[in-house]
Design a protein around this motif. Structure first.
Motif, PDB file in Angstrom:
ATOM      1  N   ALA A  60       1.018  -1.277  -0.012  1.00 24.90           N
ATOM      2  CA  ALA A  60      -0.098   0.030  -0.042  1.00 24.90           C
ATOM      3  C   ALA A  60       0.889   1.547  -0.117  1.00 24.90           C
ATOM      4  CB  ALA A  60      -1.204   0.286   1.445  1.00 24.90           C
ATOM      5  N   THR A  61       0.306   2.517  -0.680  1.00 22.64           N
ATOM      6  CA  THR A  61       1.089   3.588   0.019  1.00 22.64           C
ATOM      7  C   THR A  61       0.413   4.386   0.899  1.00 22.64           C
ATOM      8  OG1 THR A  61      -0.615   4.833  -1.350  1.00 22.64           O
ATOM      9  CG2 THR A  61       0.800   3.852  -3.138  1.00 22.64           C
ATOM     10  N   ASN A  62       1.620   4.664   1.503  1.00 27.00           N
ATOM     11  CA  ASN A  62       1.753   5.413   2.922  1.00 27.00           C
ATOM     12  C   ASN A  62      -0.164   6.534   3.273  1.00 27.00           C
ATOM     13  OD1 ASN A  62       4.069   4.845   3.696  1.00 27.00           O
ATOM     14  ND2 ASN A  62       5.003   6.692   2.530  1.00 27.00           N
ATOM     15  N   VAL A  63       0.004   6.895   2.319  1.00 30.71           N
ATOM     16  CA  VAL A  63      -1.600   7.701   3.074  1.00 30.71           C
ATOM     17  C   VAL A  63      -2.459   7.655   1.676  1.00 30.71           C
ATOM     18  CG1 VAL A  63      -2.581  10.042   3.857  1.00 30.71           C
ATOM     19  CG2 VAL A  63      -0.485   8.707   4.440  1.00 30.71           C
ATOM     20  N   PRO A  64      -3.590   7.077   2.281  1.00 26.68           N
ATOM     21  CA  PRO A  64      -4.556   6.976   3.464  1.00 26.68           C
ATOM     22  C   PRO A  64      -4.370   5.092   3.576  1.00 26.68           C
ATOM     23  CG  PRO A  64      -5.948   7.190   1.598  1.00 26.68           C
ATOM     24  CD  PRO A  64      -4.581   7.107   0.745  1.00 26.68           C
ATOM     25  N   HIS A  65      -4.323   4.180   2.073  1.00 27.36           N
ATOM     26  CA  HIS A  65      -4.048   3.362   2.423  1.00 27.36           C
ATOM     27  C   HIS A  65      -3.908   2.460   3.462  1.00 27.36           C
ATOM     28  CE1 HIS A  65      -4.206   5.257  -1.761  1.00 27.36           C
ATOM     29  NE2 HIS A  65      -5.631   4.293  -1.862  1.00 27.36           N
ATOM     30  N   ASN A  89       5.753   4.219  -2.181  1.00 23.32           N
ATOM     31  CA  ASN A  89       6.179   5.271  -2.048  1.00 23.32           C
ATOM     32  C   ASN A  89       5.529   5.628  -4.216  1.00 23.32           C
ATOM     33  OD1 ASN A  89       5.780   8.090  -1.505  1.00 23.32           O
ATOM     34  ND2 ASN A  89       7.670   8.556  -1.602  1.00 23.32           N
ATOM     35  N   ASP A  90       5.244   5.120  -4.708  1.00 23.81           N
ATOM     36  CA  ASP A  90       5.424   4.784  -5.623  1.00 23.81           C
ATOM     37  C   ASP A  90       3.853   4.485  -6.259  1.00 23.81           C
ATOM     38  OD1 ASP A  90       6.503   2.137  -6.753  1.00 23.81           O
ATOM     39  OD2 ASP A  90       7.239   3.399  -8.235  1.00 23.81           O
ATOM     40  N   TYR A  91       3.834   4.677  -8.140  1.00 22.91           N
ATOM     41  CA  TYR A  91       2.933   3.967  -8.407  1.00 22.91           C
ATOM     42  C   TYR A  91       3.202   2.316  -9.138  1.00 22.91           C
ATOM     43  CZ  TYR A  91      -0.832   7.907  -6.747  1.00 22.91           C
ATOM     44  OH  TYR A  91      -0.890   8.602  -6.269  1.00 22.91           O
ATOM     45  N   ILE A  92       4.556   2.399  -9.083  1.00 25.27           N
ATOM     46  CA  ILE A  92       5.095   0.998 -10.371  1.00 25.27           C
ATOM     47  C   ILE A  92       5.303  -0.276  -9.456  1.00 25.27           C
ATOM     48  CG2 ILE A  92       6.745   0.805 -11.943  1.00 25.27           C
ATOM     49  CD1 ILE A  92       4.396   2.640 -12.639  1.00 25.27           C
ATOM     50  N   LEU A  93       5.739  -0.151  -8.508  1.00 24.73           N
ATOM     51  CA  LEU A  93       6.295  -1.579  -7.729  1.00 24.73           C
ATOM     52  C   LEU A  93       5.348  -2.248  -7.115  1.00 24.73           C
ATOM     53  CD1 LEU A  93       9.403   0.363  -5.679  1.00 24.73           C
ATOM     54  CD2 LEU A  93       9.423  -1.075  -7.837  1.00 24.73           C
ATOM     55  N   PRO A  94       4.568  -1.561  -6.404  1.00 18.65           N
ATOM     56  CA  PRO A  94       3.204  -1.940  -5.767  1.00 18.65           C
ATOM     57  C   PRO A  94       2.218  -3.262  -6.954  1.00 18.65           C
ATOM     58  CG  PRO A  94       2.785  -0.095  -5.223  1.00 18.65           C
ATOM     59  CD  PRO A  94       3.921   0.019  -6.342  1.00 18.65           C
ATOM     60  N   GLU A 100       5.080 -10.351  -9.031  1.00 17.18           N
ATOM     61  CA  GLU A 100       6.466 -11.357  -8.801  1.00 17.18           C
ATOM     62  C   GLU A 100       5.968 -12.386  -7.755  1.00 17.18           C
ATOM     63  OE1 GLU A 100       9.197  -8.668  -8.614  1.00 17.18           O
ATOM     64  OE2 GLU A 100       9.730  -8.225 -10.668  1.00 17.18           O
ATOM     65  N   GLY A 101       5.024 -12.657  -7.080  1.00 19.99           N
ATOM     66  CA  GLY A 101       4.743 -12.897  -5.769  1.00 19.99           C
ATOM     67  C   GLY A 101       4.722 -12.127  -4.420  1.00 19.99           C
ATOM     68  N   GLU A 102       5.622 -11.446  -4.888  1.00 20.20           N
ATOM     69  CA  GLU A 102       5.606 -10.706  -3.200  1.00 20.20           C
ATOM     70  C   GLU A 102       5.084  -9.882  -1.801  1.00 20.20           C
ATOM     71  OE1 GLU A 102       9.190  -7.394  -4.036  1.00 20.20           O
ATOM     72  OE2 GLU A 102      10.124  -8.805  -5.361  1.00 20.20           O
TER      73      GLU A 102
END
Length: 298
Positions: A60-65, A89-94, A100-102
């Motif tokens: 999740a991103t920090n705020v508000p998720h 803190n970005d929209y690509i890595l999540p 990748e199953g992480e």
């Protein structure tokens, strides 16, 4: 969702011990060893089913998720789920981490963004399993009090996320400041602008996370900021923005829980969504963010 992996590991260890025999080299009755180890495995499985919580890792991103997930931790614990929150803190890595199953799930994106990611990355097989809230996007300016006050040739800083361009452009079109091609709708892009009488300079090359800093540095005449990043910098789309997107029931930008398609029917994921859509969590969203984040049952 991690419990099954632990049981496989226990079964593998048991098999290895049977194959090796006893420490002093004495023979063991194969049938007796199998019975004994079978009973131990059954005991382990029963213990796992009897109260050991299932670990669920959600990005999740920090705020508000992440804050909303933290509020749900105790409720999920009551349902036998140990929630682990990984913050981004970005929209690509999540989505990369999910693919990748992480992660078991992520919670940071709206549906148009997810659809855009699915088109861009062929390897993704990600689905949304339930909407939780809406974050109205806002226009912020330190020099102007309304969209009508923006001067000719005004510089408008925007996110580089194409999935957000439609919501921004439609906001300007609704105010009569630009005209979009017929039928452009929520998927409108800058190329769909048919008339720009004020010659606004739209600059969509900024990472969404740095737009609040651009606003604080007074860059551009106006800055379009997603609510999650605005809130994280102490800004409110309704108190500080000169214009804010509508958050009514027709808003298509609901933020969702997303999972790999193979986990779409997982019981723990279903429980996660149920808890986040519960009155307790939805009331928390309404009270905590005072309209800057709007619950789906509003």
């Amino acid at each position: 969702m991690k419990k099954f992996t632990k049981l496989i590991a226990l079964g593998t260890l048991t098999t290895a011990l049977v194959a090796c025999g006893t420490d002093d080299g004495e023979d063991v009755n194969d049938e007796g060893a199998a019975d004994e180890n079978g009973e131990e495995a059954a005991d382990d499985e029963e213990a796992a089913d009897d109260g050991e919580p299932t670990e669920l890792v959600v990005g999740a991103t920090n705020v508000p998720h992440a804050e909303i997930l933290e509020e749900a931790e105790d409720l999920l614990e009551e349902e036998g789920i140990d929630l682990q929150i990984e913050t981004f803190n970005d929209y690509i890595l999540p989505n990369q981490a999910l693919n990748e199953g992480e992660l078991d799930a992520n919670y940071f994106q709206h549906i148009p963004f997810l659809e855009d990611q699915m088109e861009e990355f062929d390897e993704y097989d990600i689905v949304d399993v339930g909407g939780i809230h809406i974050e109205p996007i806002g226009v912020y300016s330190q020099d102007h009090d309304s969209l009508d006050e923006l001067p000719e040739g005004a510089t408008i800083l925007m996110s580089d996320s194409v999935a957000d361009h439609g919501r921004v452009l439609n906001m300007f079109a609704d105010e009569g400041l630009i005209e979009l091609a017929e039928g452009a709708g929520i998927e409108a892009t800058i190329e769909d602008i048919e008339d720009n009488p004020n010659d606004f300079q739209l600059e969509p090359q900024y990472e969404a996370a740095i737009l609040p800093q651009a606003y604080e540095n007074n860059e551009g005449d106006a800055v379009l900021i997603n609510s999650n990043f605005a809130i994280d910098h102490g800004l409110s789309p309704f108190e500080d923005a000169i214009e804010s997107e509508s958050a009514d029931e027709d808003n298509p930008y609901v933020n969702v829980i997303a999972v790999n398609s193979e986990d779409e029917d997982d019981e723990d994921i279903a429980t996660l969504v149920e808890v986040l859509q519960s009155d307790e969590i939805q009331d928390f969203i309404e009270e905590e963010y005072e309209g800057a984040v709007v619950p789906v049952n509003e």
